[in-house]
Design a protein around this motif. Structure first.
Motif, PDB file in Angstrom:
ATOM      1  N   ASP A   1       0.828  -1.137  -0.025  1.00  0.00           N
ATOM      2  CA  ASP A   1       0.080  -0.009  -0.112  1.00  0.00           C
ATOM      3  C   ASP A   1       0.899   1.223   0.057  1.00  0.00           C
ATOM      4  N   SER A   2       2.063   1.145   0.455  1.00  0.00           N
ATOM      5  CA  SER A   2       2.911   2.474   0.211  1.00  0.00           C
ATOM      6  C   SER A   2       4.458   1.964   0.441  1.00  0.00           C
ATOM      7  N   LEU A   3       5.175   3.083  -0.038  1.00  0.00           N
ATOM      8  CA  LEU A   3       6.495   2.884  -0.111  1.00  0.00           C
ATOM      9  C   LEU A   3       7.313   2.799   1.224  1.00  0.00           C
ATOM     10  N   GLY A   4       6.552   2.981   2.272  1.00  0.00           N
ATOM     11  CA  GLY A   4       6.979   3.412   3.694  1.00  0.00           C
ATOM     12  C   GLY A   4       8.223   2.646   4.234  1.00  0.00           C
ATOM     13  N   MET A   5       8.422   1.338   3.903  1.00  0.00           N
ATOM     14  CA  MET A   5       9.541   0.623   4.517  1.00  0.00           C
ATOM     15  C   MET A   5      10.734   1.143   3.582  1.00  0.00           C
ATOM     16  N   GLY A   6      10.503   1.484   2.653  1.00  0.00           N
ATOM     17  CA  GLY A   6      11.881   1.846   1.837  1.00  0.00           C
ATOM     18  C   GLY A   6      12.376   3.202   2.111  1.00  0.00           C
ATOM     19  N   LEU A   7      11.188   3.988   2.277  1.00  0.00           N
ATOM     20  CA  LEU A   7      11.273   5.218   2.876  1.00  0.00           C
ATOM     21  C   LEU A   7      12.160   5.319   4.301  1.00  0.00           C
ATOM     22  N   ALA A   8      11.783   4.523   5.200  1.00  0.00           N
ATOM     23  CA  ALA A   8      12.636   4.232   6.365  1.00  0.00           C
ATOM     24  C   ALA A   8      14.014   3.874   6.081  1.00  0.00           C
ATOM     25  N   ALA A   9      14.083   2.990   5.245  1.00  0.00           N
ATOM     26  CA  ALA A   9      15.398   2.802   4.788  1.00  0.00           C
ATOM     27  C   ALA A   9      16.567   4.049   4.347  1.00  0.00           C
ATOM     28  N   LEU A  10      15.739   4.892   3.564  1.00  0.00           N
ATOM     29  CA  LEU A  10      16.425   6.046   3.073  1.00  0.00           C
ATOM     30  C   LEU A  10      16.665   7.010   4.212  1.00  0.00           C
ATOM     31  N   LEU A  11      15.705   6.994   5.125  1.00  0.00           N
ATOM     32  CA  LEU A  11      15.774   7.919   6.368  1.00  0.00           C
ATOM     33  C   LEU A  11      16.643   7.354   7.281  1.00  0.00           C
ATOM     34  N   SER A  12      17.262   5.892   7.191  1.00  0.00           N
ATOM     35  CA  SER A  12      18.226   5.662   8.166  1.00  0.00           C
ATOM     36  C   SER A  12      19.472   5.505   7.247  1.00  0.00           C
ATOM     37  N   GLY A  13      19.609   6.007   6.033  1.00  0.00           N
ATOM     38  CA  GLY A  13      20.931   6.458   5.743  1.00  0.00           C
ATOM     39  C   GLY A  13      21.278   5.746   4.334  1.00  0.00           C
ATOM     40  N   ALA A  14      20.174   4.774   3.897  1.00  0.00           N
ATOM     41  CA  ALA A  14      20.357   4.151   2.453  1.00  0.00           C
ATOM     42  C   ALA A  14      20.464   5.133   1.414  1.00  0.00           C
ATOM     43  N   GLU A  15      21.301   5.024   0.403  1.00  0.00           N
ATOM     44  CA  GLU A  15      21.353   6.430  -0.626  1.00  0.00           C
ATOM     45  C   GLU A  15      20.142   6.371  -1.736  1.00  0.00           C
ATOM     46  N   ARG A  16      19.970   4.853  -1.979  1.00  0.00           N
ATOM     47  CA  ARG A  16      18.581   4.650  -3.348  1.00  0.00           C
ATOM     48  C   ARG A  16      18.087   3.591  -2.601  1.00  0.00           C
ATOM     49  N   TYR A  17      16.687   3.684  -3.166  1.00  0.00           N
ATOM     50  CA  TYR A  17      15.545   2.739  -2.906  1.00  0.00           C
ATOM     51  C   TYR A  17      14.765   2.294  -4.224  1.00  0.00           C
ATOM     52  N   TYR A  18      15.036   0.953  -4.404  1.00  0.00           N
ATOM     53  CA  TYR A  18      14.113   0.182  -5.615  1.00  0.00           C
ATOM     54  C   TYR A  18      12.853  -0.629  -4.921  1.00  0.00           C
ATOM     55  N   ALA A  19      11.761  -0.198  -5.276  1.00  0.00           N
ATOM     56  CA  ALA A  19      10.580  -0.781  -5.161  1.00  0.00           C
ATOM     57  C   ALA A  19      10.109  -1.826  -6.109  1.00  0.00           C
ATOM     58  N   LEU A  20       9.834  -3.252  -6.097  1.00  0.00           N
ATOM     59  CA  LEU A  20       9.270  -3.943  -7.273  1.00  0.00           C
ATOM     60  C   LEU A  20       8.124  -4.562  -6.766  1.00  0.00           C
ATOM     61  N   ASP A  21       6.885  -4.284  -7.435  1.00  0.00           N
ATOM     62  CA  ASP A  21       5.663  -4.942  -6.984  1.00  0.00           C
ATOM     63  C   ASP A  21       4.970  -5.515  -8.303  1.00  0.00           C
ATOM     64  N   ILE A  22       3.951  -6.307  -8.179  1.00  0.00           N
ATOM     65  CA  ILE A  22       3.149  -6.859  -9.352  1.00  0.00           C
ATOM     66  C   ILE A  22       2.031  -5.948  -9.610  1.00  0.00           C
ATOM     67  N   VAL A  23       1.478  -5.189  -8.405  1.00  0.00           N
ATOM     68  CA  VAL A  23       0.270  -4.242  -8.669  1.00  0.00           C
ATOM     69  C   VAL A  23       0.773  -2.836  -8.280  1.00  0.00           C
ATOM     70  N   ARG A  24       0.358  -2.042  -8.721  1.00  0.00           N
ATOM     71  CA  ARG A  24       0.708  -0.472  -8.236  1.00  0.00           C
ATOM     72  C   ARG A  24      -0.436   0.010  -7.143  1.00  0.00           C
ATOM     73  N   TYR A  25       0.096  -0.231  -5.993  1.00  0.00           N
ATOM     74  CA  TYR A  25      -0.767  -0.036  -4.809  1.00  0.00           C
ATOM     75  C   TYR A  25      -0.509   1.396  -4.344  1.00  0.00           C
ATOM     76  N   ALA A  26       0.866   1.748  -4.407  1.00  0.00           N
ATOM     77  CA  ALA A  26       1.268   3.053  -3.684  1.00  0.00           C
ATOM     78  C   ALA A  26       1.252   4.270  -4.508  1.00  0.00           C
ATOM     79  N   GLU A  27       0.545   5.281  -3.743  1.00  0.00           N
ATOM     80  CA  GLU A  27       0.612   6.608  -4.620  1.00  0.00           C
ATOM     81  C   GLU A  27       1.032   7.635  -3.753  1.00  0.00           C
ATOM     82  N   SER A  28       1.376   8.844  -4.386  1.00  0.00           N
ATOM     83  CA  SER A  28       1.853   9.880  -3.813  1.00  0.00           C
ATOM     84  C   SER A  28       1.405  10.412  -2.468  1.00  0.00           C
ATOM     85  N   THR A  29       0.079  10.674  -2.398  1.00  0.00           N
ATOM     86  CA  THR A  29      -0.507  11.201  -1.149  1.00  0.00           C
ATOM     87  C   THR A  29      -0.220  10.541  -0.176  1.00  0.00           C
ATOM     88  N   ARG A  30      -0.391   9.274  -0.070  1.00  0.00           N
ATOM     89  CA  ARG A  30      -0.186   7.966   1.069  1.00  0.00           C
ATOM     90  C   ARG A  30       1.299   8.358   1.214  1.00  0.00           C
TER      91      ARG A  30
END
Ligand SMILES: C[S@@+](CC[C@H](N)C(=O)[O-])C[C@H]1O[C@@H](n2cnc3c(N)ncnc32)[C@H](O)[C@@H]1O
Length: 334
Positions: A66-95
């Motif tokens: 539903d969101s890219l929140g776990m990857g955002l948490a990775a970025l906020l803990s210092g990761a430089e780049r985040y790739y998300a791969l899914d089979i359905v587009r659930y995550a959208e900007s507002t959320r």
């Protein structure tokens, strides 16, 4: 084994034109920032315990939902780049942006990791849910949470609603069906939460991840082996014949692959990776060996009791395997 009526009817209904989209419209946890924070921090803390270096260049996630929140948490803990791969587009900007703001507040306040009282079903379990100051030092967080960087992350999220959503900070590949979407040996850490029970071609999925990992990079996956309500017994799905299973699933997007724990371990080790953590939850066996469908007769005694597992593995730096810290546990409470 007793098949439940409701999933059978839903499975049959997916053959009716237009009704397939009624299944898997939402995915579960990642609409909550606290869930995303809890899950990412658990993968991070466990990685450290397993001897995996936790300063990541690129992090990739399978099945963010539903969101890219776990990857955002990775970025906020210092990761430089985040790739998300899914089979359905659930995550959208507002959320995504609402979740980003909540996550920033959690990191700024060094909030404890939400634990078993708040998320009783989430694994892995940690010995302590205190904020991991030893990993996320003030210096590291000062860089990761720099206001200019946060503005770049926010801008990247706004661009993600476009069909080919790739920015230098975040890329969202949906649907991904080709390992070539990500450059070979370019990802340091690949994680997923409640995802690897779904891919119908599990070997190909692991092969893709192995291809993306840098030498010395790591996998981190929480996997559920239960029947997801399809049968009365938690392990009844392993006793369904192929025709019954096809009927139960119809054309559902969220059909289980029914791969047991040993299948994951075999594929990971077959790729030459070293398992450095195998935290298992067990349940009493709910079916007997004679009830197993022919294709599952090979299940081990352990498979019949392992209801979920948190597995971390490291790709060797050289083709030969590396020794790793080992946090294997058995018989953990569910
Ligand atoms: C149960 S949801 C879990 C979502 C999220 N990880 C969480 O913890 O809430 C499963 C997710 O896996 C995704 N998924 C299923 N098969 C996949 C595959 N082969 N590759 C990537 N994602 C997949 C689904 O679309 C969905 O987003």
């Amino acid at each position: 084994m007793t098949v439940r009526m409701r999933p059978l009817l839903v499975g049959a209904a997916t053959y009716v034109p237009g009704l397939r989209n009624l299944t898997a419209r939402r995915t579960g946890g990642t609409a909550s920032a606290r869930y995303c924070y809890s899950v990412w921090m658990r993968h991070l803390v466990m990685a450290h315990t397993s001897g995996i270096a936790t300063r990541f260049g690129t992090v990739a996630e399978l099945g963010p939902g539903d969101s890219l929140g776990m990857g955002l948490a990775a970025l906020l803990s210092g990761a430089e780049r985040y790739y998300a791969l899914d089979i359905v587009r659930y995550a959208e900007s507002t959320r995504n942006i609402a979740i980003l703001d909540e996550l920033i507040a959690l990191f700024r306040s060094r909030a404890p990791i939400p634990g078993e009282d708040e998320f009783p079903l989430v694994t892995p379990l940690l010995p302590s849910y205190d904020f991991p100051h030893h990993l996320l030092t003030d210096e590291r967080l000062a860089t990761a949470l720099d206001p200019q960087r946060l503005a770049l992350i926010r801008d990247a999220l706004l661009e993600l609603d476009a069909p080919k959503a790739h920015t230098p900070l975040i890329a969202y590949f949906v649907p991904w069906d080709d390992a070539a979407v990500i450059e070979r040996e370019s990802v340091d850490f690949i994680f997923s939460q409640a995802v690897l029970q779904y891919p119908s071609d599990l070997e190909a999925t692991y092969r893709a991840m192995d291809r993306w990992l840098t030498p010395g990079g790591a996998l981190s996956h929480a996997i559920d082996f239960k029947c997801h309500g399809t049968t009365r017994e938690w392990s009844g799905h392993w006793s369904c014949s192929d025709p019954v299973w096809s009927l139960l699933n119809g054309r559902r997007r969220d059909a289980l692959n029914r791969a047991p724990h040993s299948a994951h371990i075999d594929v990971i080790e077959g790729l030459g990776c070293t398992i450095v953590c195998d935290q298992r939850a067990e349940l009493p066996p709910a079916i007997t060996r004679v009830q197993l469908a022919p294709r599952f007769r090979h299940l081990t005694d352990d498979d019949l009791t392992i209801s979920s597992a948190f597995i971390q593995a490291r790709k060797p730096i050289e083709p030969a395997s590396l020794p790793g810290a080992d946090c294997r546990t058995k018989g953990e409470a569910v």
